[in-house]
Write a protein that holds these residues in place. Structure first.
Motif, PDB file in Angstrom:
ATOM      1  N   GLU A  92       0.823  -1.203   0.000  1.00 42.15           N
ATOM      2  CA  GLU A  92       0.000   0.000   0.000  1.00 42.15           C
ATOM      3  C   GLU A  92       0.859   1.256   0.000  1.00 42.15           C
ATOM      4  OE1 GLU A  92      -2.597  -0.327   3.357  1.00 42.15           O
ATOM      5  OE2 GLU A  92      -4.214  -1.171   2.159  1.00 42.15           O
ATOM      6  N   CYS A  93       1.940   1.231   0.747  1.00 39.44           N
ATOM      7  CA  CYS A  93       2.836   2.385   0.824  1.00 39.44           C
ATOM      8  C   CYS A  93       3.554   2.596  -0.505  1.00 39.44           C
ATOM      9  CB  CYS A  93       3.839   2.185   1.943  1.00 39.44           C
ATOM     10  SG  CYS A  93       4.957   3.575   2.201  1.00 39.44           S
ATOM     11  N   GLU A  94       3.932   1.508  -1.144  1.00 45.52           N
ATOM     12  CA  GLU A  94       4.648   1.603  -2.415  1.00 45.52           C
ATOM     13  C   GLU A  94       3.769   2.228  -3.492  1.00 45.52           C
ATOM     14  OE1 GLU A  94       7.513  -1.278  -5.147  1.00 45.52           O
ATOM     15  OE2 GLU A  94       6.024  -2.154  -3.795  1.00 45.52           O
ATOM     16  N   LYS A  95       2.466   1.978  -3.421  1.00 46.46           N
ATOM     17  CA  LYS A  95       1.553   2.531  -4.422  1.00 46.46           C
ATOM     18  C   LYS A  95       1.299   4.021  -4.214  1.00 46.46           C
ATOM     19  CE  LYS A  95      -0.977  -1.779  -5.241  1.00 46.46           C
ATOM     20  NZ  LYS A  95      -2.278  -2.485  -5.114  1.00 46.46           N
ATOM     21  N   SER A  96       1.434   4.494  -2.974  1.00 47.57           N
ATOM     22  CA  SER A  96       1.163   5.911  -2.710  1.00 47.57           C
ATOM     23  C   SER A  96       2.477   6.622  -2.390  1.00 47.57           C
ATOM     24  CB  SER A  96       0.155   6.059  -1.566  1.00 47.57           C
ATOM     25  OG  SER A  96       0.579   5.330  -0.413  1.00 47.57           O
ATOM     26  N   SER A  97       2.730   6.879  -1.132  1.00 48.34           N
ATOM     27  CA  SER A  97       3.995   7.462  -0.676  1.00 48.34           C
ATOM     28  C   SER A  97       4.124   7.192   0.812  1.00 48.34           C
ATOM     29  CB  SER A  97       4.054   8.970  -0.950  1.00 48.34           C
ATOM     30  OG  SER A  97       3.124   9.659  -0.138  1.00 48.34           O
ATOM     31  N   ALA A  98       5.333   7.401   1.339  1.00 49.33           N
ATOM     32  CA  ALA A  98       5.564   7.115   2.754  1.00 49.33           C
ATOM     33  C   ALA A  98       4.744   8.039   3.647  1.00 49.33           C
ATOM     34  CB  ALA A  98       7.052   7.249   3.066  1.00 49.33           C
ATOM     35  N   THR A  99       4.662   9.326   3.296  1.00 46.44           N
ATOM     36  CA  THR A  99       3.911  10.269   4.128  1.00 46.44           C
ATOM     37  C   THR A  99       2.414  10.000   4.057  1.00 46.44           C
ATOM     38  OG1 THR A  99       4.013  11.824   2.274  1.00 46.44           O
ATOM     39  CG2 THR A  99       5.610  12.106   4.043  1.00 46.44           C
ATOM     40  N   THR A 100       1.929   9.665   2.859  1.00 42.10           N
ATOM     41  CA  THR A 100       0.504   9.350   2.714  1.00 42.10           C
ATOM     42  C   THR A 100       0.150   8.103   3.499  1.00 42.10           C
ATOM     43  OG1 THR A 100       0.490  10.341   0.504  1.00 42.10           O
ATOM     44  CG2 THR A 100      -1.331   8.866   1.050  1.00 42.10           C
ATOM     45  N   TYR A 101       1.007   7.096   3.416  1.00 43.44           N
ATOM     46  CA  TYR A 101       0.756   5.855   4.143  1.00 43.44           C
ATOM     47  C   TYR A 101       0.765   6.107   5.650  1.00 43.44           C
ATOM     48  CZ  TYR A 101       1.292   1.051   5.807  1.00 43.44           C
ATOM     49  OH  TYR A 101       1.111  -0.144   6.462  1.00 43.44           O
ATOM     50  N   PHE A 102       1.729   6.869   6.156  1.00 45.87           N
ATOM     51  CA  PHE A 102       1.795   7.128   7.588  1.00 45.87           C
ATOM     52  C   PHE A 102       0.555   7.878   8.064  1.00 45.87           C
ATOM     53  CE2 PHE A 102       2.949   9.553  11.355  1.00 45.87           C
ATOM     54  CZ  PHE A 102       3.592   8.601  12.125  1.00 45.87           C
ATOM     55  N   TRP A 103       0.080   8.819   7.251  1.00 44.59           N
ATOM     56  CA  TRP A 103      -1.087   9.609   7.642  1.00 44.59           C
ATOM     57  C   TRP A 103      -2.350   8.752   7.694  1.00 44.59           C
ATOM     58  CZ3 TRP A 103      -3.503  13.168  10.007  1.00 44.59           C
ATOM     59  CH2 TRP A 103      -4.722  13.681   9.574  1.00 44.59           C
ATOM     60  N   TYR A 104      -2.609   8.023   6.627  1.00 46.08           N
ATOM     61  CA  TYR A 104      -3.867   7.288   6.537  1.00 46.08           C
ATOM     62  C   TYR A 104      -3.852   5.964   7.295  1.00 46.08           C
ATOM     63  CZ  TYR A 104      -5.800  10.467   3.054  1.00 46.08           C
ATOM     64  OH  TYR A 104      -6.305  11.566   2.418  1.00 46.08           O
ATOM     65  N   ARG A 105      -2.710   5.289   7.286  1.00 46.62           N
ATOM     66  CA  ARG A 105      -2.689   3.953   7.868  1.00 46.62           C
ATOM     67  C   ARG A 105      -2.178   3.944   9.317  1.00 46.62           C
ATOM     68  NH1 ARG A 105      -6.388   1.425   6.345  1.00 46.62           N
ATOM     69  NH2 ARG A 105      -6.403   0.220   4.431  1.00 46.62           N
ATOM     70  N   PHE A 117      -0.407  17.583   6.781  1.00 44.92           N
ATOM     71  CA  PHE A 117      -0.010  16.254   7.238  1.00 44.92           C
ATOM     72  C   PHE A 117       0.525  15.349   6.130  1.00 44.92           C
ATOM     73  CE2 PHE A 117      -3.188  17.774  10.285  1.00 44.92           C
ATOM     74  CZ  PHE A 117      -2.455  17.688  11.445  1.00 44.92           C
ATOM     75  N   ILE A 118       0.486  15.805   4.887  1.00 43.46           N
ATOM     76  CA  ILE A 118       1.032  14.993   3.797  1.00 43.46           C
ATOM     77  C   ILE A 118       2.101  15.770   3.031  1.00 43.46           C
ATOM     78  CG2 ILE A 118       0.516  13.753   1.661  1.00 43.46           C
ATOM     79  CD1 ILE A 118      -2.248  13.145   2.740  1.00 43.46           C
ATOM     80  N   ALA A 119       1.692  16.856   2.369  1.00 44.58           N
ATOM     81  CA  ALA A 119       2.625  17.590   1.514  1.00 44.58           C
ATOM     82  C   ALA A 119       3.755  18.223   2.316  1.00 44.58           C
ATOM     83  CB  ALA A 119       1.865  18.662   0.723  1.00 44.58           C
ATOM     84  N   PHE A 120       3.412  18.909   3.402  1.00 48.60           N
ATOM     85  CA  PHE A 120       4.438  19.608   4.164  1.00 48.60           C
ATOM     86  C   PHE A 120       5.337  18.629   4.912  1.00 48.60           C
ATOM     87  CE2 PHE A 120       6.105  23.237   6.514  1.00 48.60           C
ATOM     88  CZ  PHE A 120       5.975  24.250   5.579  1.00 48.60           C
ATOM     89  N   THR A 121       4.760  17.564   5.443  1.00 51.82           N
ATOM     90  CA  THR A 121       5.588  16.586   6.158  1.00 51.82           C
ATOM     91  C   THR A 121       6.546  15.879   5.198  1.00 51.82           C
ATOM     92  OG1 THR A 121       3.790  14.976   5.905  1.00 51.82           O
ATOM     93  CG2 THR A 121       3.916  16.158   7.987  1.00 51.82           C
ATOM     94  N   GLU A 122       6.088  15.655   3.976  1.00 51.27           N
ATOM     95  CA  GLU A 122       6.973  15.028   2.995  1.00 51.27           C
ATOM     96  C   GLU A 122       8.130  15.950   2.645  1.00 51.27           C
ATOM     97  OE1 GLU A 122       6.810  12.963  -1.439  1.00 51.27           O
ATOM     98  OE2 GLU A 122       4.966  13.475  -0.379  1.00 51.27           O
ATOM     99  N   ALA A 123       7.836  17.249   2.530  1.00 50.41           N
ATOM    100  CA  ALA A 123       8.901  18.202   2.217  1.00 50.41           C
ATOM    101  C   ALA A 123       9.929  18.240   3.338  1.00 50.41           C
ATOM    102  CB  ALA A 123       8.305  19.590   1.985  1.00 50.41           C
ATOM    103  N   MET A 124       9.460  18.161   4.580  1.00 49.73           N
ATOM    104  CA  MET A 124      10.394  18.261   5.709  1.00 49.73           C
ATOM    105  C   MET A 124      11.316  17.052   5.815  1.00 49.73           C
ATOM    106  SD  MET A 124       8.364  20.179   8.811  1.00 49.73           S
ATOM    107  CE  MET A 124       6.938  19.089   8.765  1.00 49.73           C
ATOM    108  N   THR A 125      10.933  15.921   5.246  1.00 47.73           N
ATOM    109  CA  THR A 125      11.827  14.754   5.279  1.00 47.73           C
ATOM    110  C   THR A 125      13.102  15.011   4.491  1.00 47.73           C
ATOM    111  OG1 THR A 125      10.714  13.757   3.364  1.00 47.73           O
ATOM    112  CG2 THR A 125       9.889  13.160   5.548  1.00 47.73           C
ATOM    113  N   HIS A 126      13.073  15.965   3.571  1.00 53.34           N
ATOM    114  CA  HIS A 126      14.256  16.278   2.766  1.00 53.34           C
ATOM    115  C   HIS A 126      15.083  17.403   3.368  1.00 53.34           C
ATOM    116  CE1 HIS A 126      12.650  13.692  -0.387  1.00 53.34           C
ATOM    117  NE2 HIS A 126      11.504  14.336  -0.298  1.00 53.34           N
ATOM    118  N   PHE A 127      14.607  17.985   4.493  1.00 54.23           N
ATOM    119  CA  PHE A 127      15.359  19.041   5.171  1.00 54.23           C
ATOM    120  C   PHE A 127      16.554  18.442   5.909  1.00 54.23           C
ATOM    121  CE2 PHE A 127      12.279  22.798   5.945  1.00 54.23           C
ATOM    122  CZ  PHE A 127      11.848  22.733   4.640  1.00 54.23           C
TER     123      PHE A 127
END
Length: 717
Positions: free
Chosen positions: A192-205, A439-449
């Motif tokens: 499920e995570c591979e189909k979406s993204s790590a941040t999306t999976y963490f948020w929803y699942r 909880f998705i877009a901004f958190t994903e951006a911060m992983t690259h900080f």
């Protein structure tokens, strides 16, 4: 004793021992409309005395005032803008022109209107509209209902922020990578995570553990339940002591987010691609301005950004001094709010521009590998690749050129290649709003900080503070009207409200709770809020009278506001609000009602959920016709007796807690003529009844005093 010394004597007696008078003043319940009839010894002495020294309004047994102007401005700035600015405004930044136009035409004028009526009548949202026009007293009740609905799901968002805040104390961040699953001796990535993204999976699942549809409740999510409990405990502690303690909290909850936003802006501007995001923010999208949906959403954002219709604006302004320059406050708060919105949007798009560049580079690498595979297997000819392109140092521009050549030459077979264009604009257009943004877009951006946990902790701590500021405004909009109408200890009222709200909020911490958050966000506020604001405008501009209201403002402020407000209140704002209401109703009738499931597809509401959604609108608007009909046929009192009894009891108590300077300016004046008035000379705020012939009763005798304006309760006490 000289005749004029009665004024000073009145102040001394009223300030130290309460107001005493004859039978009418001592025993009868004072109605605000006839409070000047309940005089005392003589029409001259006591009438002048009561006019010259009105006690400061008391709510919950003690003087309820904000300690200084800064606290008041911070309260007005912080209470509405938190989620609207950081969640909704960046999404609407492409529609900056509609937002700015509606801010000028309806936002600032109606914000000024709410500030003025709250400050002049000095009641919460229910009391204000009862006195302006009792038959539309349901406006205040509807406003309270909307405030309650929004507060229920808004605090859930604070709970989510609390959960992410504590999860941020890890390196790497728990949403930085997809979890691995053991398949025997082999570790594979969660499908499920591979189909979406790590941040999306963490948020929803892992955060929401969401179900696939609203029909499946899935039971309570215990982690979110504890987070919600923590959020309500924090809110309760912030508001339990009333407006004075809330003002202290505002210093931190309002100012700290600006520090974080400035830090994020500086850090964001140093990131690669930040300028691309900011350029995208300011790029005009003229075709979008022709869509009615854009204007409707921009108007909704104006309401949320300024807190119009929620009752919090009226509640906070009701604690102001009578001669406070609310016109200046309206302009200042609106400007601060707009500048803050721009600041937050710059931060968001700088970070999203960085994220878009990272994702675009990833897209280029993945598709370049596909092309190399096609070249090695002979599917594509090497002659299609421009000679200057180096796959080991492939730029976005080189890939775009190569993609264009391949698409042109292999036009018929191109769809089978499965190549993506990898355009930066497409990545920027994927920016989402609301919970998805935070909880998705901004958190994903911060992983690259660099030092990503530090920035994550700062970001979610900022969201918690923003949410707390908004919840203080929301709770004030709920409790102030209740404290006006009933003699209840505010501490008990706040605790009871928070306990009830927590248990009602359990609806949103089920595994399907996010769907209900979206439902409440879509249906409980938008249309009811627009109708409430429209009726507020109509009751003042058309029922009470714009010219009379302008004159009242001139008497209260010492100057006449610009004619701009006259025309906005009288014609422009009501017309725009009518168009918005009609457009919203048409859209609800035409567009299918549904929600976005986590599996990334739109699903229609089942019949029971659709009924629940429309019931939210009905519950918020039902007080309007009920109160109108009840008062139209004299089935319901206008509420003045209940209010006046409460205030009479408060007034008859020892008023020695009045501010020292207020007491001294009457008692310690050098002479009767030098004692300043507690408020500038002005006509009392007129109700729709206008002037009325008043009768003074003194020791069993009646004396006609001519026609006298009916003022607000405060001006009479």
């Amino acid at each position: 004793m000289p005749k004029n010394s009665k004024v000073t004597l009145c102040a001394q007696q009223g300030g130290r021992h309460g107001v005493r008078g004859g039978p009418a003043g001592a025993g009868a319940a004072m109605d605000y409309k006839s409070s000047q009839m309940s005089m005392g010894l003589s029409p001259g002495a006591t009438a002048r005395g009561r006019a010259c020294c009105p006690p400061r309004r008391r709510r919950g047994g003690r003087a309820a005032v904000l300690n200084n102007k800064l606290e008041y401005i911070l309260a007005q700035v912080a209470s509405p803008w938190a989620w609207g600015t950081c969640g909704g405004f960046p999404y609407l930044c492409a529609y900056l022109v509609p937002y700015f136009i509606l801010l000028i035409l309806i936002g600032i004028p109606l914000f000024f209107l709410e500030l003025a009526v709250g400050q002049r009548i000095r009641r919460g949202s229910i009391g204000v509209w009862n006195y302006v026009y009792p038959q539309l007293g349901g406006i205040g009740v509807s406003s309270l209902m909307v405030c309650g609905f929004v507060g229920l799901y808004y605090n859930v968002i604070i709970g989510w922020s609390i959960f992410y805040f504590f999860q941020s104390f890890q390196f790497p961040l728990p949403w930085a990578e997809c979890p691995m699953r053991r398949n025997g001796s082999q570790a594979i990535m969660e499908p499920e995570c591979e189909k979406s993204s790590a941040t999306t999976y963490f948020w929803y699942r892992q955060t929401l553990n969401i179900t696939s549809s609203i029909d499946d409740t899935g039971g309570l999510n215990w982690r979110m339940t504890l987070s919600l409990l923590g959020a309500w405990i924090i809110v309760c502690m912030a508001v339990v002591k009333g407006i004075q303690s809330s003002g202290k909290v505002m210093y931190f909850s309002s100012l700290f987010p600006y520090v974080v936003l400035l830090c994020f802006l500086v850090r964001g501007l140093l990131l690669k691609g930040a300028t691309d995001g900011i350029a995208h923010m300011f790029t005009p999208k003229l075709e979008k301005m022709l869509e009615p949906q854009v204007w409707r959403e921009a108007a909704t954002q104006v309401f949320f950004a300024l807190g119009l219709g929620f009752g919090g604006v009226i509640a906070f302004s009701s604690y102001n001094k009578r001669d406070n320059n609310c016109h200046f406050d309206a302009a200042l708060v609106s400007i601060i709010n707009f500048v803050t919105s721009i600041l937050a949007t710059l931060v968001v798009f700088a970070v999203l521009g960085f994220k878009a560049n990272v994702m675009n580079e990833k897209c280029v690498v993945e598709n370049a590998e596909k092309i190399l595979g096609y070249l090695n297997t002979g599917v594509l000819s090497r002659e299609l690749i421009p000679p200057h392109i180096n796959f080991s140092h492939l730029t976005s521009e080189d890939y775009s050129e190569m993609y264009g050549v391949i698409k042109t030459v292999t036009e018929e077979d191109f769809p089978q290649l499965g190549l993506d264009a990898c355009l930066l604009a497409d990545e920027l257009n994927k920016a989402v709003q609301g919970t998805g943004l935070a909880f998705i877009a901004f958190t994903e951006a911060m992983t690259h900080f660099p030092a990503s946990p530090f920035w994550s902790v700062m970001f979610f701590f900022m969201l918690i503070n923003l949410g707390l500021g908004s919840m203080i405004g929301t709770m004030t909009g709920i409790t102030t009207p209740i404290l006006d109408a009933f003699k209840i200890r505010k501490e008990i009222l706040c605790v009871v409200c928070c306990i009830i709200a927590f248990f009602l909020g359990l609806l949103f911490v089920q595994r399907s709770g996010n769907y209900f958050v979206a439902m409440f966000d879509d249906y409980s506020a938008g249309l009811p809020l627009t109708i409430v604001v429209f009726l507020e405008n109509i009751s003042v501009a058309w029922i009470y009278g714009t010219e009379r209201f302008m004159q009242d403002l001139q008497d209260m402020l010492g100057f006449r506001p610009y004619s701009f407000y006259f025309y906005m209140w009288k014609f422009v704002s009501p017309a725009i609000l009518v168009v918005l209401i009609v457009a919203t109703v048409i859209e609800m009738a035409v567009s299918p009602a549904g929600y976005n499931a986590w599996i990334e597809r739109f699903m229609n509401y089942p019949p029971w959920a659709l009924g629940m959604a429309y019931a939210l609108i009905l519950a918020a608007l039902l007080p309007l016709p009920i109160v109108f009909i009840a008062r139209r046929f004299n089935l319901l009192s206008d509420g003045s007796n209940k209010l006046s009894v409460s205030y009479r009891k408060g007034m008859m108590k020892d008023i020695s807690n009045l501010e020292e300077q207020d007491e001294q300016r009457f008692i310690l004046g050098k002479g009767p003529n030098e004692a300043p008035s507690p408020s500038p000379a002005h006509r009392p705020y007129l109700g729709p009844g206008g002037a009325q012939e008043m009768t003074n009763t003194s020791y069993g005798t009646s004396t006609k005093t001519g026609y006298q304006n009916i003022g607000s309760p405060e001006s009479q006490l």
